[in-house]
Structures are given as structure tokens and as C-alpha cells.
Design a protein around this motif. Sequence first.
Motif, PDB file in Angstrom:
ATOM      1  N   PHE A  68      39.545  37.047  32.184  1.00  0.00           N
ATOM      2  CA  PHE A  68      39.816  38.592  32.648  1.00  0.00           C
ATOM      3  C   PHE A  68      38.306  39.289  32.370  1.00  0.00           C
ATOM      4  O   PHE A  68      38.324  40.470  31.679  1.00  0.00           O
ATOM      5  CB  PHE A  68      40.887  39.274  32.044  1.00  0.00           C
ATOM      6  CG  PHE A  68      41.998  38.564  31.976  1.00  0.00           C
ATOM      7  CD1 PHE A  68      42.778  38.235  32.971  1.00  0.00           C
ATOM      8  CD2 PHE A  68      42.663  37.735  30.744  1.00  0.00           C
ATOM      9  CE1 PHE A  68      43.816  37.469  33.179  1.00  0.00           C
ATOM     10  CE2 PHE A  68      43.736  37.086  30.700  1.00  0.00           C
ATOM     11  CZ  PHE A  68      44.356  36.888  32.087  1.00  0.00           C
ATOM     12  N   TRP A  69      37.088  38.889  32.811  1.00  0.00           N
ATOM     13  CA  TRP A  69      35.954  39.431  32.629  1.00  0.00           C
ATOM     14  C   TRP A  69      35.821  40.634  33.568  1.00  0.00           C
ATOM     15  O   TRP A  69      36.194  40.654  34.688  1.00  0.00           O
ATOM     16  CB  TRP A  69      34.865  38.338  32.850  1.00  0.00           C
ATOM     17  CG  TRP A  69      34.699  37.086  31.610  1.00  0.00           C
ATOM     18  CD1 TRP A  69      35.551  36.013  31.887  1.00  0.00           C
ATOM     19  CD2 TRP A  69      34.112  37.400  30.622  1.00  0.00           C
ATOM     20  NE1 TRP A  69      35.396  35.327  30.862  1.00  0.00           N
ATOM     21  CE2 TRP A  69      34.482  36.132  29.907  1.00  0.00           C
ATOM     22  CE3 TRP A  69      33.292  38.220  29.919  1.00  0.00           C
ATOM     23  CZ2 TRP A  69      34.175  35.716  28.837  1.00  0.00           C
ATOM     24  CZ3 TRP A  69      32.791  37.809  28.627  1.00  0.00           C
ATOM     25  CH2 TRP A  69      33.488  36.644  28.125  1.00  0.00           C
ATOM     26  N   LYS A  70      34.945  41.670  33.186  1.00  0.00           N
ATOM     27  CA  LYS A  70      34.662  42.652  34.110  1.00  0.00           C
ATOM     28  C   LYS A  70      34.010  42.325  35.380  1.00  0.00           C
ATOM     29  O   LYS A  70      33.123  41.396  35.215  1.00  0.00           O
ATOM     30  CB  LYS A  70      33.897  43.545  33.428  1.00  0.00           C
ATOM     31  CG  LYS A  70      34.538  44.633  32.232  1.00  0.00           C
ATOM     32  CD  LYS A  70      33.691  45.659  31.770  1.00  0.00           C
ATOM     33  CE  LYS A  70      34.386  46.355  30.439  1.00  0.00           C
ATOM     34  NZ  LYS A  70      33.701  47.310  29.777  1.00  0.00           N
ATOM     35  N   GLY A  71      34.461  42.860  36.419  1.00  0.00           N
ATOM     36  CA  GLY A  71      33.945  42.349  37.681  1.00  0.00           C
ATOM     37  C   GLY A  71      34.449  41.124  38.502  1.00  0.00           C
ATOM     38  O   GLY A  71      34.221  41.100  39.422  1.00  0.00           O
ATOM     39  N   GLU A  72      35.232  40.637  37.639  1.00  0.00           N
ATOM     40  CA  GLU A  72      36.203  39.347  38.476  1.00  0.00           C
ATOM     41  C   GLU A  72      37.084  40.026  39.290  1.00  0.00           C
ATOM     42  O   GLU A  72      37.764  41.259  39.028  1.00  0.00           O
ATOM     43  CB  GLU A  72      36.804  38.544  37.283  1.00  0.00           C
ATOM     44  CG  GLU A  72      35.848  37.525  36.421  1.00  0.00           C
ATOM     45  CD  GLU A  72      36.516  36.736  35.719  1.00  0.00           C
ATOM     46  OE1 GLU A  72      35.924  35.792  35.343  1.00  0.00           O
ATOM     47  OE2 GLU A  72      37.882  36.872  35.463  1.00  0.00           O
ATOM     48  N   PRO A  73      37.733  39.166  40.155  1.00  0.00           N
ATOM     49  CA  PRO A  73      38.754  39.658  41.116  1.00  0.00           C
ATOM     50  C   PRO A  73      40.207  39.672  40.208  1.00  0.00           C
ATOM     51  O   PRO A  73      40.562  38.917  39.091  1.00  0.00           O
ATOM     52  CB  PRO A  73      38.831  38.460  42.092  1.00  0.00           C
ATOM     53  CG  PRO A  73      37.722  37.816  42.111  1.00  0.00           C
ATOM     54  CD  PRO A  73      37.130  37.877  40.630  1.00  0.00           C
TER      55      PRO A  73
END
Length: 252
Positions: A68-73
Motif C-alpha cells: 500500500f505504498w503511495k502512488g500504487e494502484p
Amino acid sequence: MAQLHDMIKWCDHTLKSNEFKDYAPNGLQIEGLNEVTSITCAVTASMDAIDACIKNGSKLLLVHHGYFWKGEPYAITGMRGNRIRKLIEHQISLVAYHLPLDAHPSLGNNAAIADILGLRDIIALDPNQKHSIGNIGFLPEPITATHFQQKLAQLIQPQILHLPAHKTHVQKIGFCTGAAQDFISQAAEQGCDAYLSGEVSERTFYEAKELDVHYYSCGHHATERYGVQRLGQAMCEEFNLHYHYFEQNNPV
């Protein structure tokens, strides 16, 4: 046996995770069984790490690099979907701590690097940060830049990329694990002779030369394998659990 949420509460308090602005959620990311008897630790929540957790009979997988990293779909599909599906099917909790586990003064990745290299008088790389992600330490005495590369190869991993500066000896060492190569400018501002991190960029070659700071790329995985082990061991001591560490031997 320990209760999952008691363990998360203890970790959050120990690492002060709510005081960090991070790129992914810290703490419990996927909830499994509430009763935990053993922990499996790994640097990254890969499918191999999940399989090792299942083999070990652990119901908690503790990692530095979770999901759940920032920028992931947003969609949970493909490779990530397969990983999450297996965790849920086996009722395994995924617990991840990123920047809090880099910065902790005794359990963190940077603290481990300082201990391994025998660095002294540790201070913050950025004195303006409440919890400094990087640090500065001092070797007992100046050594040649080549000797320091050999020391890193012996203690961290054999493949060390050294980008040279002009000075011949190093003693004041800046360091930050993982993908923190761009902190070399902060190391220069603080008068460091050398700076080490995990990864390296093309621009780092020129920065090392022009800033006159030796740069050592020691591997993202190799520099961050220590924090999860220290935290996992501390959790097991606190809650009287069994502990396993899964080593992936990622060359990057």
C-alpha cells in the motif's frame, strides 16, 4: 501465546510510529489470527517470505517493506493480489514498519549499521528532524577510502560499489540505509568524509566527486536486513514467542 493487537500496540509505542510521515502505513496492514505463537521476519513481504511464514507455522509476518505504498494502484490485483490472497487464506497478519524502523536508536537499521561498523559518537545527519532517518558516526581513527570499502565488503556484503572523492582517508561517516543516496548532499554539508547507503543513482558519481564525499553503495536489501531482526527478537522477548528470520539474499 500473545494477542495480535497487544503486540501492535507495543510496537507502535516502541517505534513511535505515529510521529513519522511515511510513504506507506506503519503497523498492522493485513489482519489475521488474533492469537500469535511465533513471528517470521523478512525485509520484504515477497511471496517467498509468505511461503516461509507458512512453513514456519507463524501467524505474523513482520517486514520492513510491506504494501500500500503511495502512488500504487488501489486495485488489489496481479502479483500483490496473489500475495494478499495467500496471507488471508492462511490467516497470517502482515505487520510493516518502514521509516520508524530505520530511525529507532537501538532497534533500527541505521543503529545496526553503526554497531556493525564500530562507529562512535552517533549524531543526526539532519539535526532539524525530530527523528533523524540518517546518522553520522566516527571511526576510531582515519583509514584509507579503500580500506573502508574492504571493511564494508567484509561486514555487510561483498559487492560494494565505491564512488571515489579526492580525499584519501575517511573517519567521519554519514549513513542511511535503503534508497537514500541523495542524502549525500547533507553529508557534505555536515563535513563527512564518506557517505554510505543502499542504492546508487547515475548522478551520485558526479556528486561524490564534486562534493568530495566518498560514496559507498552497499545494497538496499543488505543494509536493511537488520531492523526487522532486532524488532522481531525484541517482540519475542517481550511476549515470549518463537522467532524466525527469512533471508532472501536479494543482490540489489
